[in-house]
Design a protein around this motif. Structure first.
Motif, mmCIF file in Angstrom:
data_model
loop_
_atom_site.group_PDB
_atom_site.id
_atom_site.type_symbol
_atom_site.label_atom_id
_atom_site.label_comp_id
_atom_site.label_asym_id
_atom_site.label_seq_id
_atom_site.Cartn_x
_atom_site.Cartn_y
_atom_site.Cartn_z
ATOM 1 N N TRP A 169 55.706 60.499 13.474
ATOM 2 C CA TRP A 169 56.757 61.351 12.896
ATOM 3 C C TRP A 169 56.221 62.744 12.575
ATOM 4 O O TRP A 169 56.883 63.748 12.824
ATOM 5 C CB TRP A 169 57.306 60.697 11.642
ATOM 6 C CG TRP A 169 58.317 61.532 10.930
ATOM 7 C CD1 TRP A 169 59.593 61.791 11.302
ATOM 8 C CD2 TRP A 169 58.100 62.251 9.711
ATOM 9 N NE1 TRP A 169 60.208 62.619 10.407
ATOM 10 C CE2 TRP A 169 59.312 62.920 9.407
ATOM 11 C CE3 TRP A 169 57.015 62.385 8.854
ATOM 12 C CZ2 TRP A 169 59.446 63.716 8.284
ATOM 13 C CZ3 TRP A 169 57.150 63.170 7.726
ATOM 14 C CH2 TRP A 169 58.363 63.830 7.446
ATOM 15 N N LEU A 210 53.488 54.932 12.656
ATOM 16 C CA LEU A 210 54.826 55.521 12.694
ATOM 17 C C LEU A 210 54.871 56.835 11.918
ATOM 18 O O LEU A 210 55.516 57.799 12.341
ATOM 19 C CB LEU A 210 55.857 54.539 12.126
ATOM 20 C CG LEU A 210 56.079 53.249 12.913
ATOM 21 C CD1 LEU A 210 57.128 52.383 12.232
ATOM 22 C CD2 LEU A 210 56.524 53.562 14.340
ATOM 23 N N LEU A 211 54.200 56.880 10.765
ATOM 24 C CA LEU A 211 54.165 58.112 9.988
ATOM 25 C C LEU A 211 53.439 59.217 10.739
ATOM 26 O O LEU A 211 53.877 60.379 10.745
ATOM 27 C CB LEU A 211 53.486 57.854 8.641
ATOM 28 C CG LEU A 211 53.496 58.996 7.636
ATOM 29 C CD1 LEU A 211 54.934 59.395 7.306
ATOM 30 C CD2 LEU A 211 52.748 58.609 6.374
ATOM 31 N N THR A 236 55.820 52.252 5.107
ATOM 32 C CA THR A 236 55.894 52.699 6.502
ATOM 33 C C THR A 236 54.523 52.566 7.159
ATOM 34 O O THR A 236 53.513 53.010 6.583
ATOM 35 C CB THR A 236 56.352 54.163 6.566
ATOM 36 O OG1 THR A 236 57.604 54.288 5.889
ATOM 37 C CG2 THR A 236 56.522 54.614 7.998
#
Length: 296
Positions: free
Chosen positions: A204, A200-201, A196
């Motif tokens: 999130w 994006l992590l 990932t």
């Protein structure tokens, strides 16, 4: 002491057990007898297979010579019964046969349609006339499905059959791919490829923190509202007088007047008089006592 009813119940229970045991023994014997008969039939057929087949051929030849029409009708009926009871098996066999020689079947079909074009058109027109509503409903469903597919941006569905050799090769390749043992280097490489992205992590994690904070704040607001309600309910001091409408004031005034009139005119019971023989009553004095202590 055992009474007669208990002895009778025990006797009935013993009888029921004996009957159940006898039935089980008979069932087991019948099962063994049937198995012996099947084993004997298999052994007999294996030992006399040629004779049995010759007898069947002779019997069929006799029936064919005796009544050819009845023999053919019976054969068609037997074959139809077998096809009805093995429909899935027959269809699967036909599909495999068509897939293995798809081009050959398509060529034969084109030749047949070319030779019987008018007959095929007449047959399709007749079928459409007999099933017009069904055909129209099927066409409408197909158009609606294609419209939804285009609106969703999906590609056109194009399915095609593959030959048997290609299916076997694909199956072997899939089994080899999913059953192989992956090395640690290959696993690390795949984890790096499909890892990932950090942005994006991080996004999130921020969304999770925001959701947790929103939930905690909502819970705190509900708890503060509940505590404020409790404090307002038990707060000391004069409570505000309710605001009355003119109609409520007039009704209260009339109720007060009615209460006064009712109290004035209500019949009340006479006060209780102490009986002269009541032992709990105080003894009355005939003369008022002299406070000076002197009497005449």
């Amino acid at each position: 002491m055992v009474d007669d009813a208990e002895r009778l119940e025990r006797a009935n229970e013993d009888l029921r057990l004996q009957i159940a045991h006898a039935r089980a023994v008979l069932y087991e014997r019948e099962k063994q007898r049937r198995e012996r008969r099947r084993e004997y039939a298999r052994e007999y057929y294996a030992a006399h297979r040629d004779e049995y087949l010759d007898y069947q051929r002779q019997y069929r030849a006799e029936q064919r010579e005796k009544d050819p029409e009845a023999y053919r009708a019976g054969k068609r009926e037997r074959n139809q019964r077998w096809r009805d009871s093995h429909k899935d098996q027959v269809n699967a066999r036909l599909r495999d046969k068509y897939r293995d020689n798809a081009e050959k079947h398509r060529e034969r079909r084109r030749e047949y349609y070319a030779e019987h074009a008018e007959e095929q058109r007449a047959r399709r027109r007749e079928y459409y006339a007999r099933n017009k509503e069904k055909q129209n409903a099927s066409h409408r469903a197909w158009r609606d499905r294609e419209k939804r597919r285009r609106a969703a941006g999906l590609p056109t569905q194009r399915l095609h059959r593959v030959p048997r050799d290609e299916r076997k090769a694909n199956r072997v390749a899939a089994d080899a791919f999913f059953s192989r043992t992956w090395t640690e280097e290959e696993l690390m490489t795949m984890m790096e490829i499909f890892a990932t992205p950090p942005e994006l992590l991080a996004a999130w994690k921020r969304d999770c923190l925001k959701a947790r904070a929103t939930y905690t704040l909502a819970e705190q607001q509900e708890e503060l509202a509940r505590l404020q309600k409790e404090l307002n309910r038990v707060a000391p001091g004069p409570k505000p007088k309710p605001t009355l409408t003119p109609q409520q004031i007039e009704e209260a005034r009339m109720d007060a007047i009615a209460k006064q009139v009712n109290d004035r005119l209500r019949h009340r019971e006479e006060p209780r008089r102490v009986h002269h023989l009541d032992p709990a009553a105080p003894h009355p004095t005939l003369h008022r006592p002299n406070t000076t202590g002197l009497s005449r």
